[in-house]
Design an enzyme around this catalytic site. Structure first.
Site, short mmCIF file in Angstrom:
data_model
loop_
_atom_site.label_atom_id
_atom_site.label_comp_id
_atom_site.label_asym_id
_atom_site.label_seq_id
_atom_site.Cartn_x
_atom_site.Cartn_y
_atom_site.Cartn_z
N ASP A 32 -28.75 1.34 1.60
CA ASP A 32 -28.37 1.88 2.90
C ASP A 32 -29.63 2.00 3.76
OD1 ASP A 32 -29.72 3.99 1.70
OD2 ASP A 32 -28.45 5.50 2.67
N GLN A 89 -22.92 5.60 8.66
CA GLN A 89 -23.61 5.78 9.95
C GLN A 89 -23.47 7.20 10.49
OE1 GLN A 89 -25.30 2.87 12.06
NE2 GLN A 89 -25.69 3.06 9.87
N LEU A 144 -15.68 12.29 15.38
CA LEU A 144 -16.59 11.73 14.38
C LEU A 144 -17.06 10.33 14.76
CD1 LEU A 144 -17.89 12.54 11.74
CD2 LEU A 144 -15.92 11.66 10.51
N GLY A 145 -16.32 9.65 15.62
CA GLY A 145 -16.75 8.32 16.07
C GLY A 145 -16.39 7.20 15.12
N TYR A 146 -16.65 5.97 15.55
CA TYR A 146 -16.32 4.78 14.76
C TYR A 146 -14.92 4.90 14.15
CZ TYR A 146 -21.12 3.06 15.13
OH TYR A 146 -22.31 2.59 15.59
N GLU A 168 -17.70 8.61 1.27
CA GLU A 168 -18.52 7.46 1.67
C GLU A 168 -18.06 6.86 3.00
OE1 GLU A 168 -21.29 6.68 0.53
OE2 GLU A 168 -21.28 7.87 -1.30
N TRP A 180 -19.28 16.36 -2.79
CA TRP A 180 -18.84 15.09 -3.40
C TRP A 180 -19.74 14.68 -4.56
CZ3 TRP A 180 -19.83 15.63 1.87
CH2 TRP A 180 -21.13 15.31 2.28
N TYR A 218 -22.62 -1.74 0.63
CA TYR A 218 -23.13 -0.40 0.33
C TYR A 218 -22.07 0.48 -0.30
CZ TYR A 218 -23.81 4.45 0.62
OH TYR A 218 -23.82 5.76 0.25
N CYS A 246 -38.97 10.55 2.62
CA CYS A 246 -39.49 9.34 3.26
C CYS A 246 -38.74 9.12 4.57
CB CYS A 246 -39.35 8.14 2.32
SG CYS A 246 -40.28 6.68 2.84
N CYS A 286 -47.26 3.33 -3.26
CA CYS A 286 -46.76 2.89 -1.95
C CYS A 286 -47.79 1.98 -1.28
CB CYS A 286 -46.44 4.09 -1.08
SG CYS A 286 -45.75 3.64 0.53
N CYS A 294 -46.00 11.90 3.55
CA CYS A 294 -46.81 11.08 2.63
C CYS A 294 -47.80 11.91 1.82
CB CYS A 294 -47.57 10.01 3.44
SG CYS A 294 -46.49 8.82 4.25
#
Length: 343
Positions: A134, A38, A76-78, A33, A20, A116, A188, A204, A195
């Site tokens: 996000d 999640q 996939l859920g939700y 998206e 994408w 988002y 991160c 930072c 780090c």
DNA sequence: TAGGCGTGGGT
DNA sequence: TACCCAAGCCT
């Protein structure tokens, strides 16, 4: 601007090749998206490829049955994402003549599109100057600026948003947004962030104050309640009997007849017999047990099999007959029931 | 605004 | 094991 340059240089060197990206089709960007909400890239990627192949245009998606879309979404859920996605596809296809909205406010108003996702679509498809915030960005920004307010509360979210806007480069919004999410995702990280090799180390504040492992701050824990599910798998020849869930979790997915109350086994069996018009002479056999974990619930499930010699008649009118193999193929169902079917 | 809404990977 | 977390949104 220096931070923007640093992030973008890092991104161009370290970015993953994802289908994408380098794509301006708002339909495919929107689709990706919604799938990725999640959801990890690794889990969502095969679904994205499947959807693009099955529904090359938004009109193809709009013309599909919800049941087919939910079957594609299975695992996939939700699932509200899939239902909202379908409603939005129909809205754009039939109310907007197939033209995907281009204004941020119009994109933001679509079902299933929040702050988002609206920023992501606006920047990736149209280059509009809206920063994405996000989970990756909350984490990275709360470390970079050493934000101690909880990022899952309005106070912390407001502070993160202000910090993001102070470093955002709207002239290259798409690249900037991809860069900050990719950096948060790959470098991160929540646990063991890298780090020592971080290009933003000198900037930072959390690193200099040794608070990285305490950022982001989150308040309140989700309490997980335990519930019981007793499923009844009636078998007659190659047939079984299912019903459609009409609300709550797994809405519009299908399941074996279910008793949710936490009752002793003899009462559960009694309830099972009450589903039928005629007396049940066959015994129930407990064939499968599973503990299914959701983000907010622990389901202790028991599956009983009832092998019948005659076609059963149900008092509940919405229980209907199918071939067993159709469950999970023609009729979308939960991973919990897929686990039963696959055992 | 706090809770509902899935599933799988990582520690 | 138990817990955290993931390209959040809706009510």
């Amino acid at each position: 601007m220096e931070i923007s340059n640093t992030l973008i240089v890092w991104y161009e060197k370290n970015k993953r090749d994802l289908p994408w990206r380098n794509c301006n089709d708002p339909y495919k960007i929107w689709l990706s998206e919604i799938i990725l909400q999640q959801t990890r890239v690794q889990q969502g990627l095969p679904y994205y490829l499947k959807f693009v192949e099955q529904y090359p245009t938004i009109l193809d998606l709009a013309n599909a049955d919800e049941q087919e879309i939910l079957t594609m979404w299975q695992g996939l859920g939700y699932y509200s994402r899939a239902r909202n996605m379908h409603a939005t596809a129909r809205y754009i296809s039939f109310e907007l003549n197939g033209y995907f909205p281009t204004k941020y406010s119009d994109i933001r108003a679509l079902k299933g599109v929040g702050d988002y996702t609206a920023a992501a679509i606006s920047s990736f498809a149209y280059g509009s100057p809206y920063p994405v915030i996000d989970g990756n960005v909350y984490r990275l920004i709360s470390r970079l600026f050493n934000i101690s307010l909880p990022v899952n509360k309005p106070s912390g979210q407001k502070e993160v948003k202000a910090a993001v806007e102070s470093i955002f480069d709207g002239n290259r919004a798409a690249q900037w947004n991809q860069a900050i999410m990719e950096f948060g995702s790959l470098h991160c990280t929540p646990k063991k962030p890298k780090c020592e090799t971080c290009v933003l180390q000198t900037k930072c504040i959390s690193y200099s104050k040794n608070t990285v492992s305490n950022r982001p701050v989150k308040e309140g824990k989700i309490k997980v309640t335990t519930v019981n599910h007793s499923y009844f798998v009636f078998r007659y020849k190659d047939h079984t009997y299912i019903e459609k869930r009409i609300q709550g979790i797994w809405k519009n997915l299908y399941q074996f007849p279910l008793i949710e109350e936490n009752l002793p086994e003899n009462e559960v069996i009694s309830k099972c017999k009450n589903l039928l018009t005629s007396n049940l002479t066959t015994e129930l056999v407990k064939t499968f047990e599973s503990t299914h974990l959701l983000s907010h619930r622990k389901i202790k499930a028991i599956f009983y099999t009832i092998n019948l010699n005659t076609k059963p008649l149900f008092l509940k009118r919405d229980i209907f007959e199918i071939d067993l193999e159709q469950l999970g193929n023609l009729y979308p169902t939960s991973v919990l029931i897929l686990k039963y079917l696959n055992q």
